[in-house]
Design a protein around this motif. Structure first.
Motif, PDB file in Angstrom:
ATOM      1  N   LEU A   7      34.508  28.074  56.486  1.00 19.81           N
ATOM      2  CA  LEU A   7      33.443  29.068  56.495  1.00 19.81           C
ATOM      3  C   LEU A   7      33.507  29.854  57.798  1.00 19.81           C
ATOM      4  O   LEU A   7      33.713  29.280  58.864  1.00 19.81           O
ATOM      5  N   LEU A   8      33.355  31.165  57.708  1.00 14.79           N
ATOM      6  CA  LEU A   8      33.357  32.090  58.850  1.00 14.79           C
ATOM      7  C   LEU A   8      34.748  32.393  59.381  1.00 14.79           C
ATOM      8  O   LEU A   8      34.917  33.208  60.265  1.00 14.79           O
ATOM      9  N   LYS A   9      35.793  31.703  58.837  1.00 15.59           N
ATOM     10  CA  LYS A   9      37.134  31.951  59.382  1.00 15.59           C
ATOM     11  C   LYS A   9      37.907  32.913  58.484  1.00 15.59           C
ATOM     12  O   LYS A   9      38.179  32.596  57.326  1.00 15.59           O
ATOM     13  N   PRO A  10      38.262  34.081  59.001  1.00 20.16           N
ATOM     14  CA  PRO A  10      39.091  34.976  58.201  1.00 20.16           C
ATOM     15  C   PRO A  10      40.467  34.358  58.000  1.00 20.16           C
ATOM     16  O   PRO A  10      40.946  33.604  58.853  1.00 20.16           O
ATOM     17  N   VAL A  37      37.327  39.911  54.084  1.00 23.32           N
ATOM     18  CA  VAL A  37      38.566  39.299  53.586  1.00 23.32           C
ATOM     19  C   VAL A  37      39.767  40.157  53.987  1.00 23.32           C
ATOM     20  O   VAL A  37      40.688  39.682  54.642  1.00 23.32           O
ATOM     21  N   THR A  38      39.724  41.437  53.617  1.00 27.44           N
ATOM     22  CA  THR A  38      40.867  42.297  53.913  1.00 27.44           C
ATOM     23  C   THR A  38      40.954  42.603  55.408  1.00 27.44           C
ATOM     24  O   THR A  38      42.005  42.450  56.028  1.00 27.44           O
ATOM     25  N   LEU A  39      39.827  43.046  55.994  1.00 26.68           N
ATOM     26  CA  LEU A  39      39.860  43.422  57.402  1.00 26.68           C
ATOM     27  C   LEU A  39      39.602  42.232  58.322  1.00 26.68           C
ATOM     28  O   LEU A  39      39.875  42.304  59.519  1.00 26.68           O
ATOM     29  N   GLY A  40      39.068  41.143  57.766  1.00 19.21           N
ATOM     30  CA  GLY A  40      38.848  39.943  58.574  1.00 19.21           C
ATOM     31  C   GLY A  40      37.834  40.130  59.686  1.00 19.21           C
ATOM     32  O   GLY A  40      37.953  39.539  60.759  1.00 19.21           O
ATOM     33  N   VAL A  69      39.177  46.502  64.691  1.00 14.52           N
ATOM     34  CA  VAL A  69      40.281  45.671  64.221  1.00 14.52           C
ATOM     35  C   VAL A  69      41.569  46.478  64.196  1.00 14.52           C
ATOM     36  O   VAL A  69      42.617  46.031  64.648  1.00 14.52           O
ATOM     37  N   LEU A  70      41.447  47.714  63.693  1.00 15.57           N
ATOM     38  CA  LEU A  70      42.658  48.525  63.561  1.00 15.57           C
ATOM     39  C   LEU A  70      43.301  48.811  64.912  1.00 15.57           C
ATOM     40  O   LEU A  70      44.499  49.051  64.991  1.00 15.57           O
ATOM     41  N   ALA A  78      33.712  29.641  49.015  1.00 17.00           N
ATOM     42  CA  ALA A  78      35.029  30.258  49.198  1.00 17.00           C
ATOM     43  C   ALA A  78      35.278  30.609  50.660  1.00 17.00           C
ATOM     44  O   ALA A  78      36.303  31.197  50.993  1.00 17.00           O
ATOM     45  N   GLY A  79      34.328  30.284  51.533  1.00 14.66           N
ATOM     46  CA  GLY A  79      34.555  30.476  52.961  1.00 14.66           C
ATOM     47  C   GLY A  79      33.944  31.720  53.563  1.00 14.66           C
ATOM     48  O   GLY A  79      34.229  32.063  54.706  1.00 14.66           O
ATOM     49  N   ILE A  80      33.095  32.429  52.806  1.00 11.25           N
ATOM     50  CA  ILE A  80      32.481  33.646  53.339  1.00 11.25           C
ATOM     51  C   ILE A  80      30.967  33.491  53.375  1.00 11.25           C
ATOM     52  O   ILE A  80      30.322  33.310  52.335  1.00 11.25           O
TER      53      ILE A  80
END
Lengths: 350, 303
Positions: free
Chosen positions: B296-299, B83-86, A341-342, B32-34
């Motif tokens: 769901l599954l969508k960052p 979540v953060t890195l997607g 990703v980075l 929550a989508g994860i």
């Protein structure tokens, strides 16, 4: 003070070749905490992980032995993932191949090896296809999520194996829950005498080559990659999306089935419950590390084979629990994923 | 006969307990989508941490608390990845399971060494609130965690469907852009769901080591996490139906255990495989009108 800005633009191409090396370095730094906890010197541990296995004939060959099933499962996973089909079921398809190999291997007593081995290989591939068929058909016909169905099929086949080994196939000689030995005609010939390395390793690299050709030099490969990049766009371009996904899923199952054949006919010669310590799941690590590129997958499998052999060496020499190998593999996967990703970002002076 | 049936129902509740904790935790994350495929590893971690802390501190409660904390951390790690890195949720979740399983095995071997007989602890006692009543007495002879699991279901339902937290949670899983526009932090909600969900999953694992077994063995979770993933789809993401699914699964499992002990010549593996096959069948039937959270599954990225 010059400010730095992060922008969403692909990092320069030359940095990408560093990613695997950097990922390994980061992984080892992170896991050194565990090595220190086990009271060992991290540098000594890295030596045993990366160098020691290659310094002796037996252990160097063992790296190749351990990489063999991972090449198969890694390619199987990469093949399906390329077409955007999330086959988590390589483990189950491997086990299906192993069951077929054991069944055929026992039945082919008295046949010439030149017949017995190919029959077993084809039978194992067919079994892998069969085990992959249900989830694949559900995916293309009814758009049922393949992740869950393939995952469940992995558990179902464990019960089938338990049923076989505790029932009809229970070895009458040993009484253990393992099948009787397969016919010697069905043994995979050894590649190197007085070692465990068998022709399955060669077969695995043939599969690597064939997969490279299919993905890069055929219309099917082009269709698979376009479907993987975006189903709707592929549809507009005239690709039969469902047929492409079905093909990818079934070929993936066949390759995973080969892993099972190779373990039964090349290593164990019996079907046992522990025939796979999760090769199907490790295949997902291998495929990701290899960037879904067949040659990359082959190299990644060799590297994981090195880590697995190294974990034994670390455990023997330094008394660090052998499960360090599993941790290293998993951390390597997560670190590599993050770095992929980075690479889509670059740092600029503002 | 009646006695047998009540015994079977009691066993059903016991078998269903880790599944209820696991599914509620997973449901929270998925709402929550994860999709958290780290569940299998988180349950394993909970079982390990719970046992180890209880063993060394001589306190089951401390063990349970430590397990819950380890589950929160596992959930936050999943948050960092997805979540953060997607990152891809399938691969991240499986990677998390491999990591947590590996690290639990590593630490267990390091702390306890290789032993032929696994170390054990005295488990939580069973509570018998209706001791003197005929049927209820047998049925409700359960660990307190089982009662907690049963209570959790209506509480969970109330939380998800009747509170503003629940509304925000579901909205984050359906339409994160709208939630963001309304001034609710999508990231915070997803981390919160993953952390709480992880704690519940770990509680399911801790039930196995602290109540059911009193020890930690390598096959302790044995695919229960994957069962939870399936149960949620089976139940169309609804907490009450998930509960019924867990009971159904527990019932079939308890029945095959019973059949095994009566020495009946039945392939019990078929019974074990049955719930999985039924789930796949249910997925097939529910396939087209499944109501998975839309995101769901969508960052989520703010562009």
């Amino acid at each position: 003070m010059t400010g730095l800005r992060i922008e969403r633009r692909p990092a320069p191409l030359w940095t990408r070749s560093f990613i695997p090396v950097l990922a390994v370095a980061i992984t080892f730094s992170l896991t050194s905490v565990l090595i220190l906890w086990a009271g060992a010197n991290p540098f000594e541990a890295y030596f045993h992980f990366l160098v020691a296995p290659l310094s002796g004939r037996v252990s160097a060959l063992e790296v190749l032995v351990k990489s063999t099933p991972l090449i198969f499962t890694g390619i199987a996973v990469a093949f399906a993932f390329t077409a955007g089909y999330w086959n988590i079921g390589a483990e189950g398809q491997l086990l299906a191949g192993a069951i077929a190999a054991a069944g055929l291997g026992m039945a082919l007593d008295g046949l010439s090896p030149y017949l017995a081995v190919p029959i077993m290989v084809l039978g194992g591939m067919a079994a892998g296809v069969l085990w992959a068929l249900g989830p694949a058909l559900l995916k293309v016909r009814l758009s049922v999520d393949e992740v869950v169905t393939t995952l469940l099929m992995n558990t179902v086949i464990l019960f089938l194996i338990s049923f076989l080994l505790n029932g009809v196939w229970r070895d009458p000689v040993s009484g253990w829950p393992q099948s009787p030995q397969i016919a010697e005609a069905a043994f995979f010939p050894k590649l190197v005498m007085r070692s465990r390395l068998h022709i399955g390793f060669l077969l695995a690299w043939v599969v690597v080559g064939a997969t490279w050709i299919v993905l890069n030099r055929t219309a099917l490969g082009l269709r698979m990659r376009s479907v993987g990049l975006g189903k709707t766009a592929a549809q507009f371009a005239g690709v039969n999306v469902n047929r492409t996904i079905l093909t990818a899923a079934l070929v993936s199952g066949a390759i995973a089935g080969l892993a099972g054949v190779s373990e039964v006919a090349g290593i164990h010669f019996h079907l046992i419950e522990a025939i796979s310590p999760g090769y199907g799941y490790t295949g997902i690590i291998v495929a990701t590390l290899g960037g879904l590129n067949p040659l990359g997958v082959g190299l990644a499998a060799l590297f994981i084979g090195l880590i697995e052999t190294g974990a034994q060496s670390v455990s023997r020499a330094l008394g660090v629990p052998i499960y360090l190998g599993n941790v290293v593999e998993a951390v390597l996967l997560l670190v590599t994923l993050s770095m992929l990703v980075l690479q889509n970002y670059r740092i600029k002076r503002a | 006969m009646e006695f047998l049936l009540v015994g079977l129902l009691a066993a059903t509740l016991r078998v269903a307990t880790p599944l209820i904790f696991g599914t509620m935790g997973e449901l929270l994350s998925e709402r929550a989508g994860i999709l958290n495929l780290g569940i299998e590893g988180t349950m394993f971690l909970g079982a390990f941490v719970g046992f180890t802390v209880a063993f060394s501190s001589n306190s089951l409660w401390l063990g349970l608390l430590a397990a819950l904390i380890s589950g929160v951390l596992a959930g936050l790690l999943m948050g960092l990845l997805t979540v953060t890195l997607g990152l891809n949720q399938h691969v991240s979740g499986l990677g998390l399971t491999l990591f947590l399983t590996g690290i639990s095995l590593f630490a267990y071997r390091l702390i306890f060494g290789e032993r032929s007989v696994p170390p054990s602890i005295d488990t939580f006692p069973k509570l018998t609130p209706f001791e003197n009543l005929p049927v209820l007495g047998t049925l409700f002879e359960q660990y307190f965690l089982t009662y907690l699991a049963i209570l959790l279901v209506p509480v969970f339902w109330w939380l998800v469907y009747r509170t503003s937290f629940g509304l925000q949670l579901r909205a984050v899983g359906e339409n994160p852009e709208a939630v963001d526009a309304a001034g609710v932090s999508v990231f915070r909600m997803r981390y919160l769901a993953l952390g709480l969900g992880g704690a519940l999953m770990a509680a399911g694992g801790a039930f196995l080591s602290l109540a059911q077994l009193g020890s930690f063995i390598f096959g302790i979770v044995a695919g229960r996490g994957w069962v939870c993933i399936a149960l949620i789809i089976f139940a169309n993401w609804h907490p009450l139906k998930v509960f019924l699914g867990a009971l159904l699964f527990g019932g079939v499992f308890a029945l095959q255990l019973r059949l095994q002990t009566t020495g009946m010549q039945l392939p019990y593996e078929l019974f074990l495989a049955l719930p999985y096959l039924v789930t796949i069948l249910a997925l097939t039937i529910a396939g087209r009108n499944a109501s998975a959270p839309a995101a769901l599954l969508k960052p989520y990225r703010r562009e």
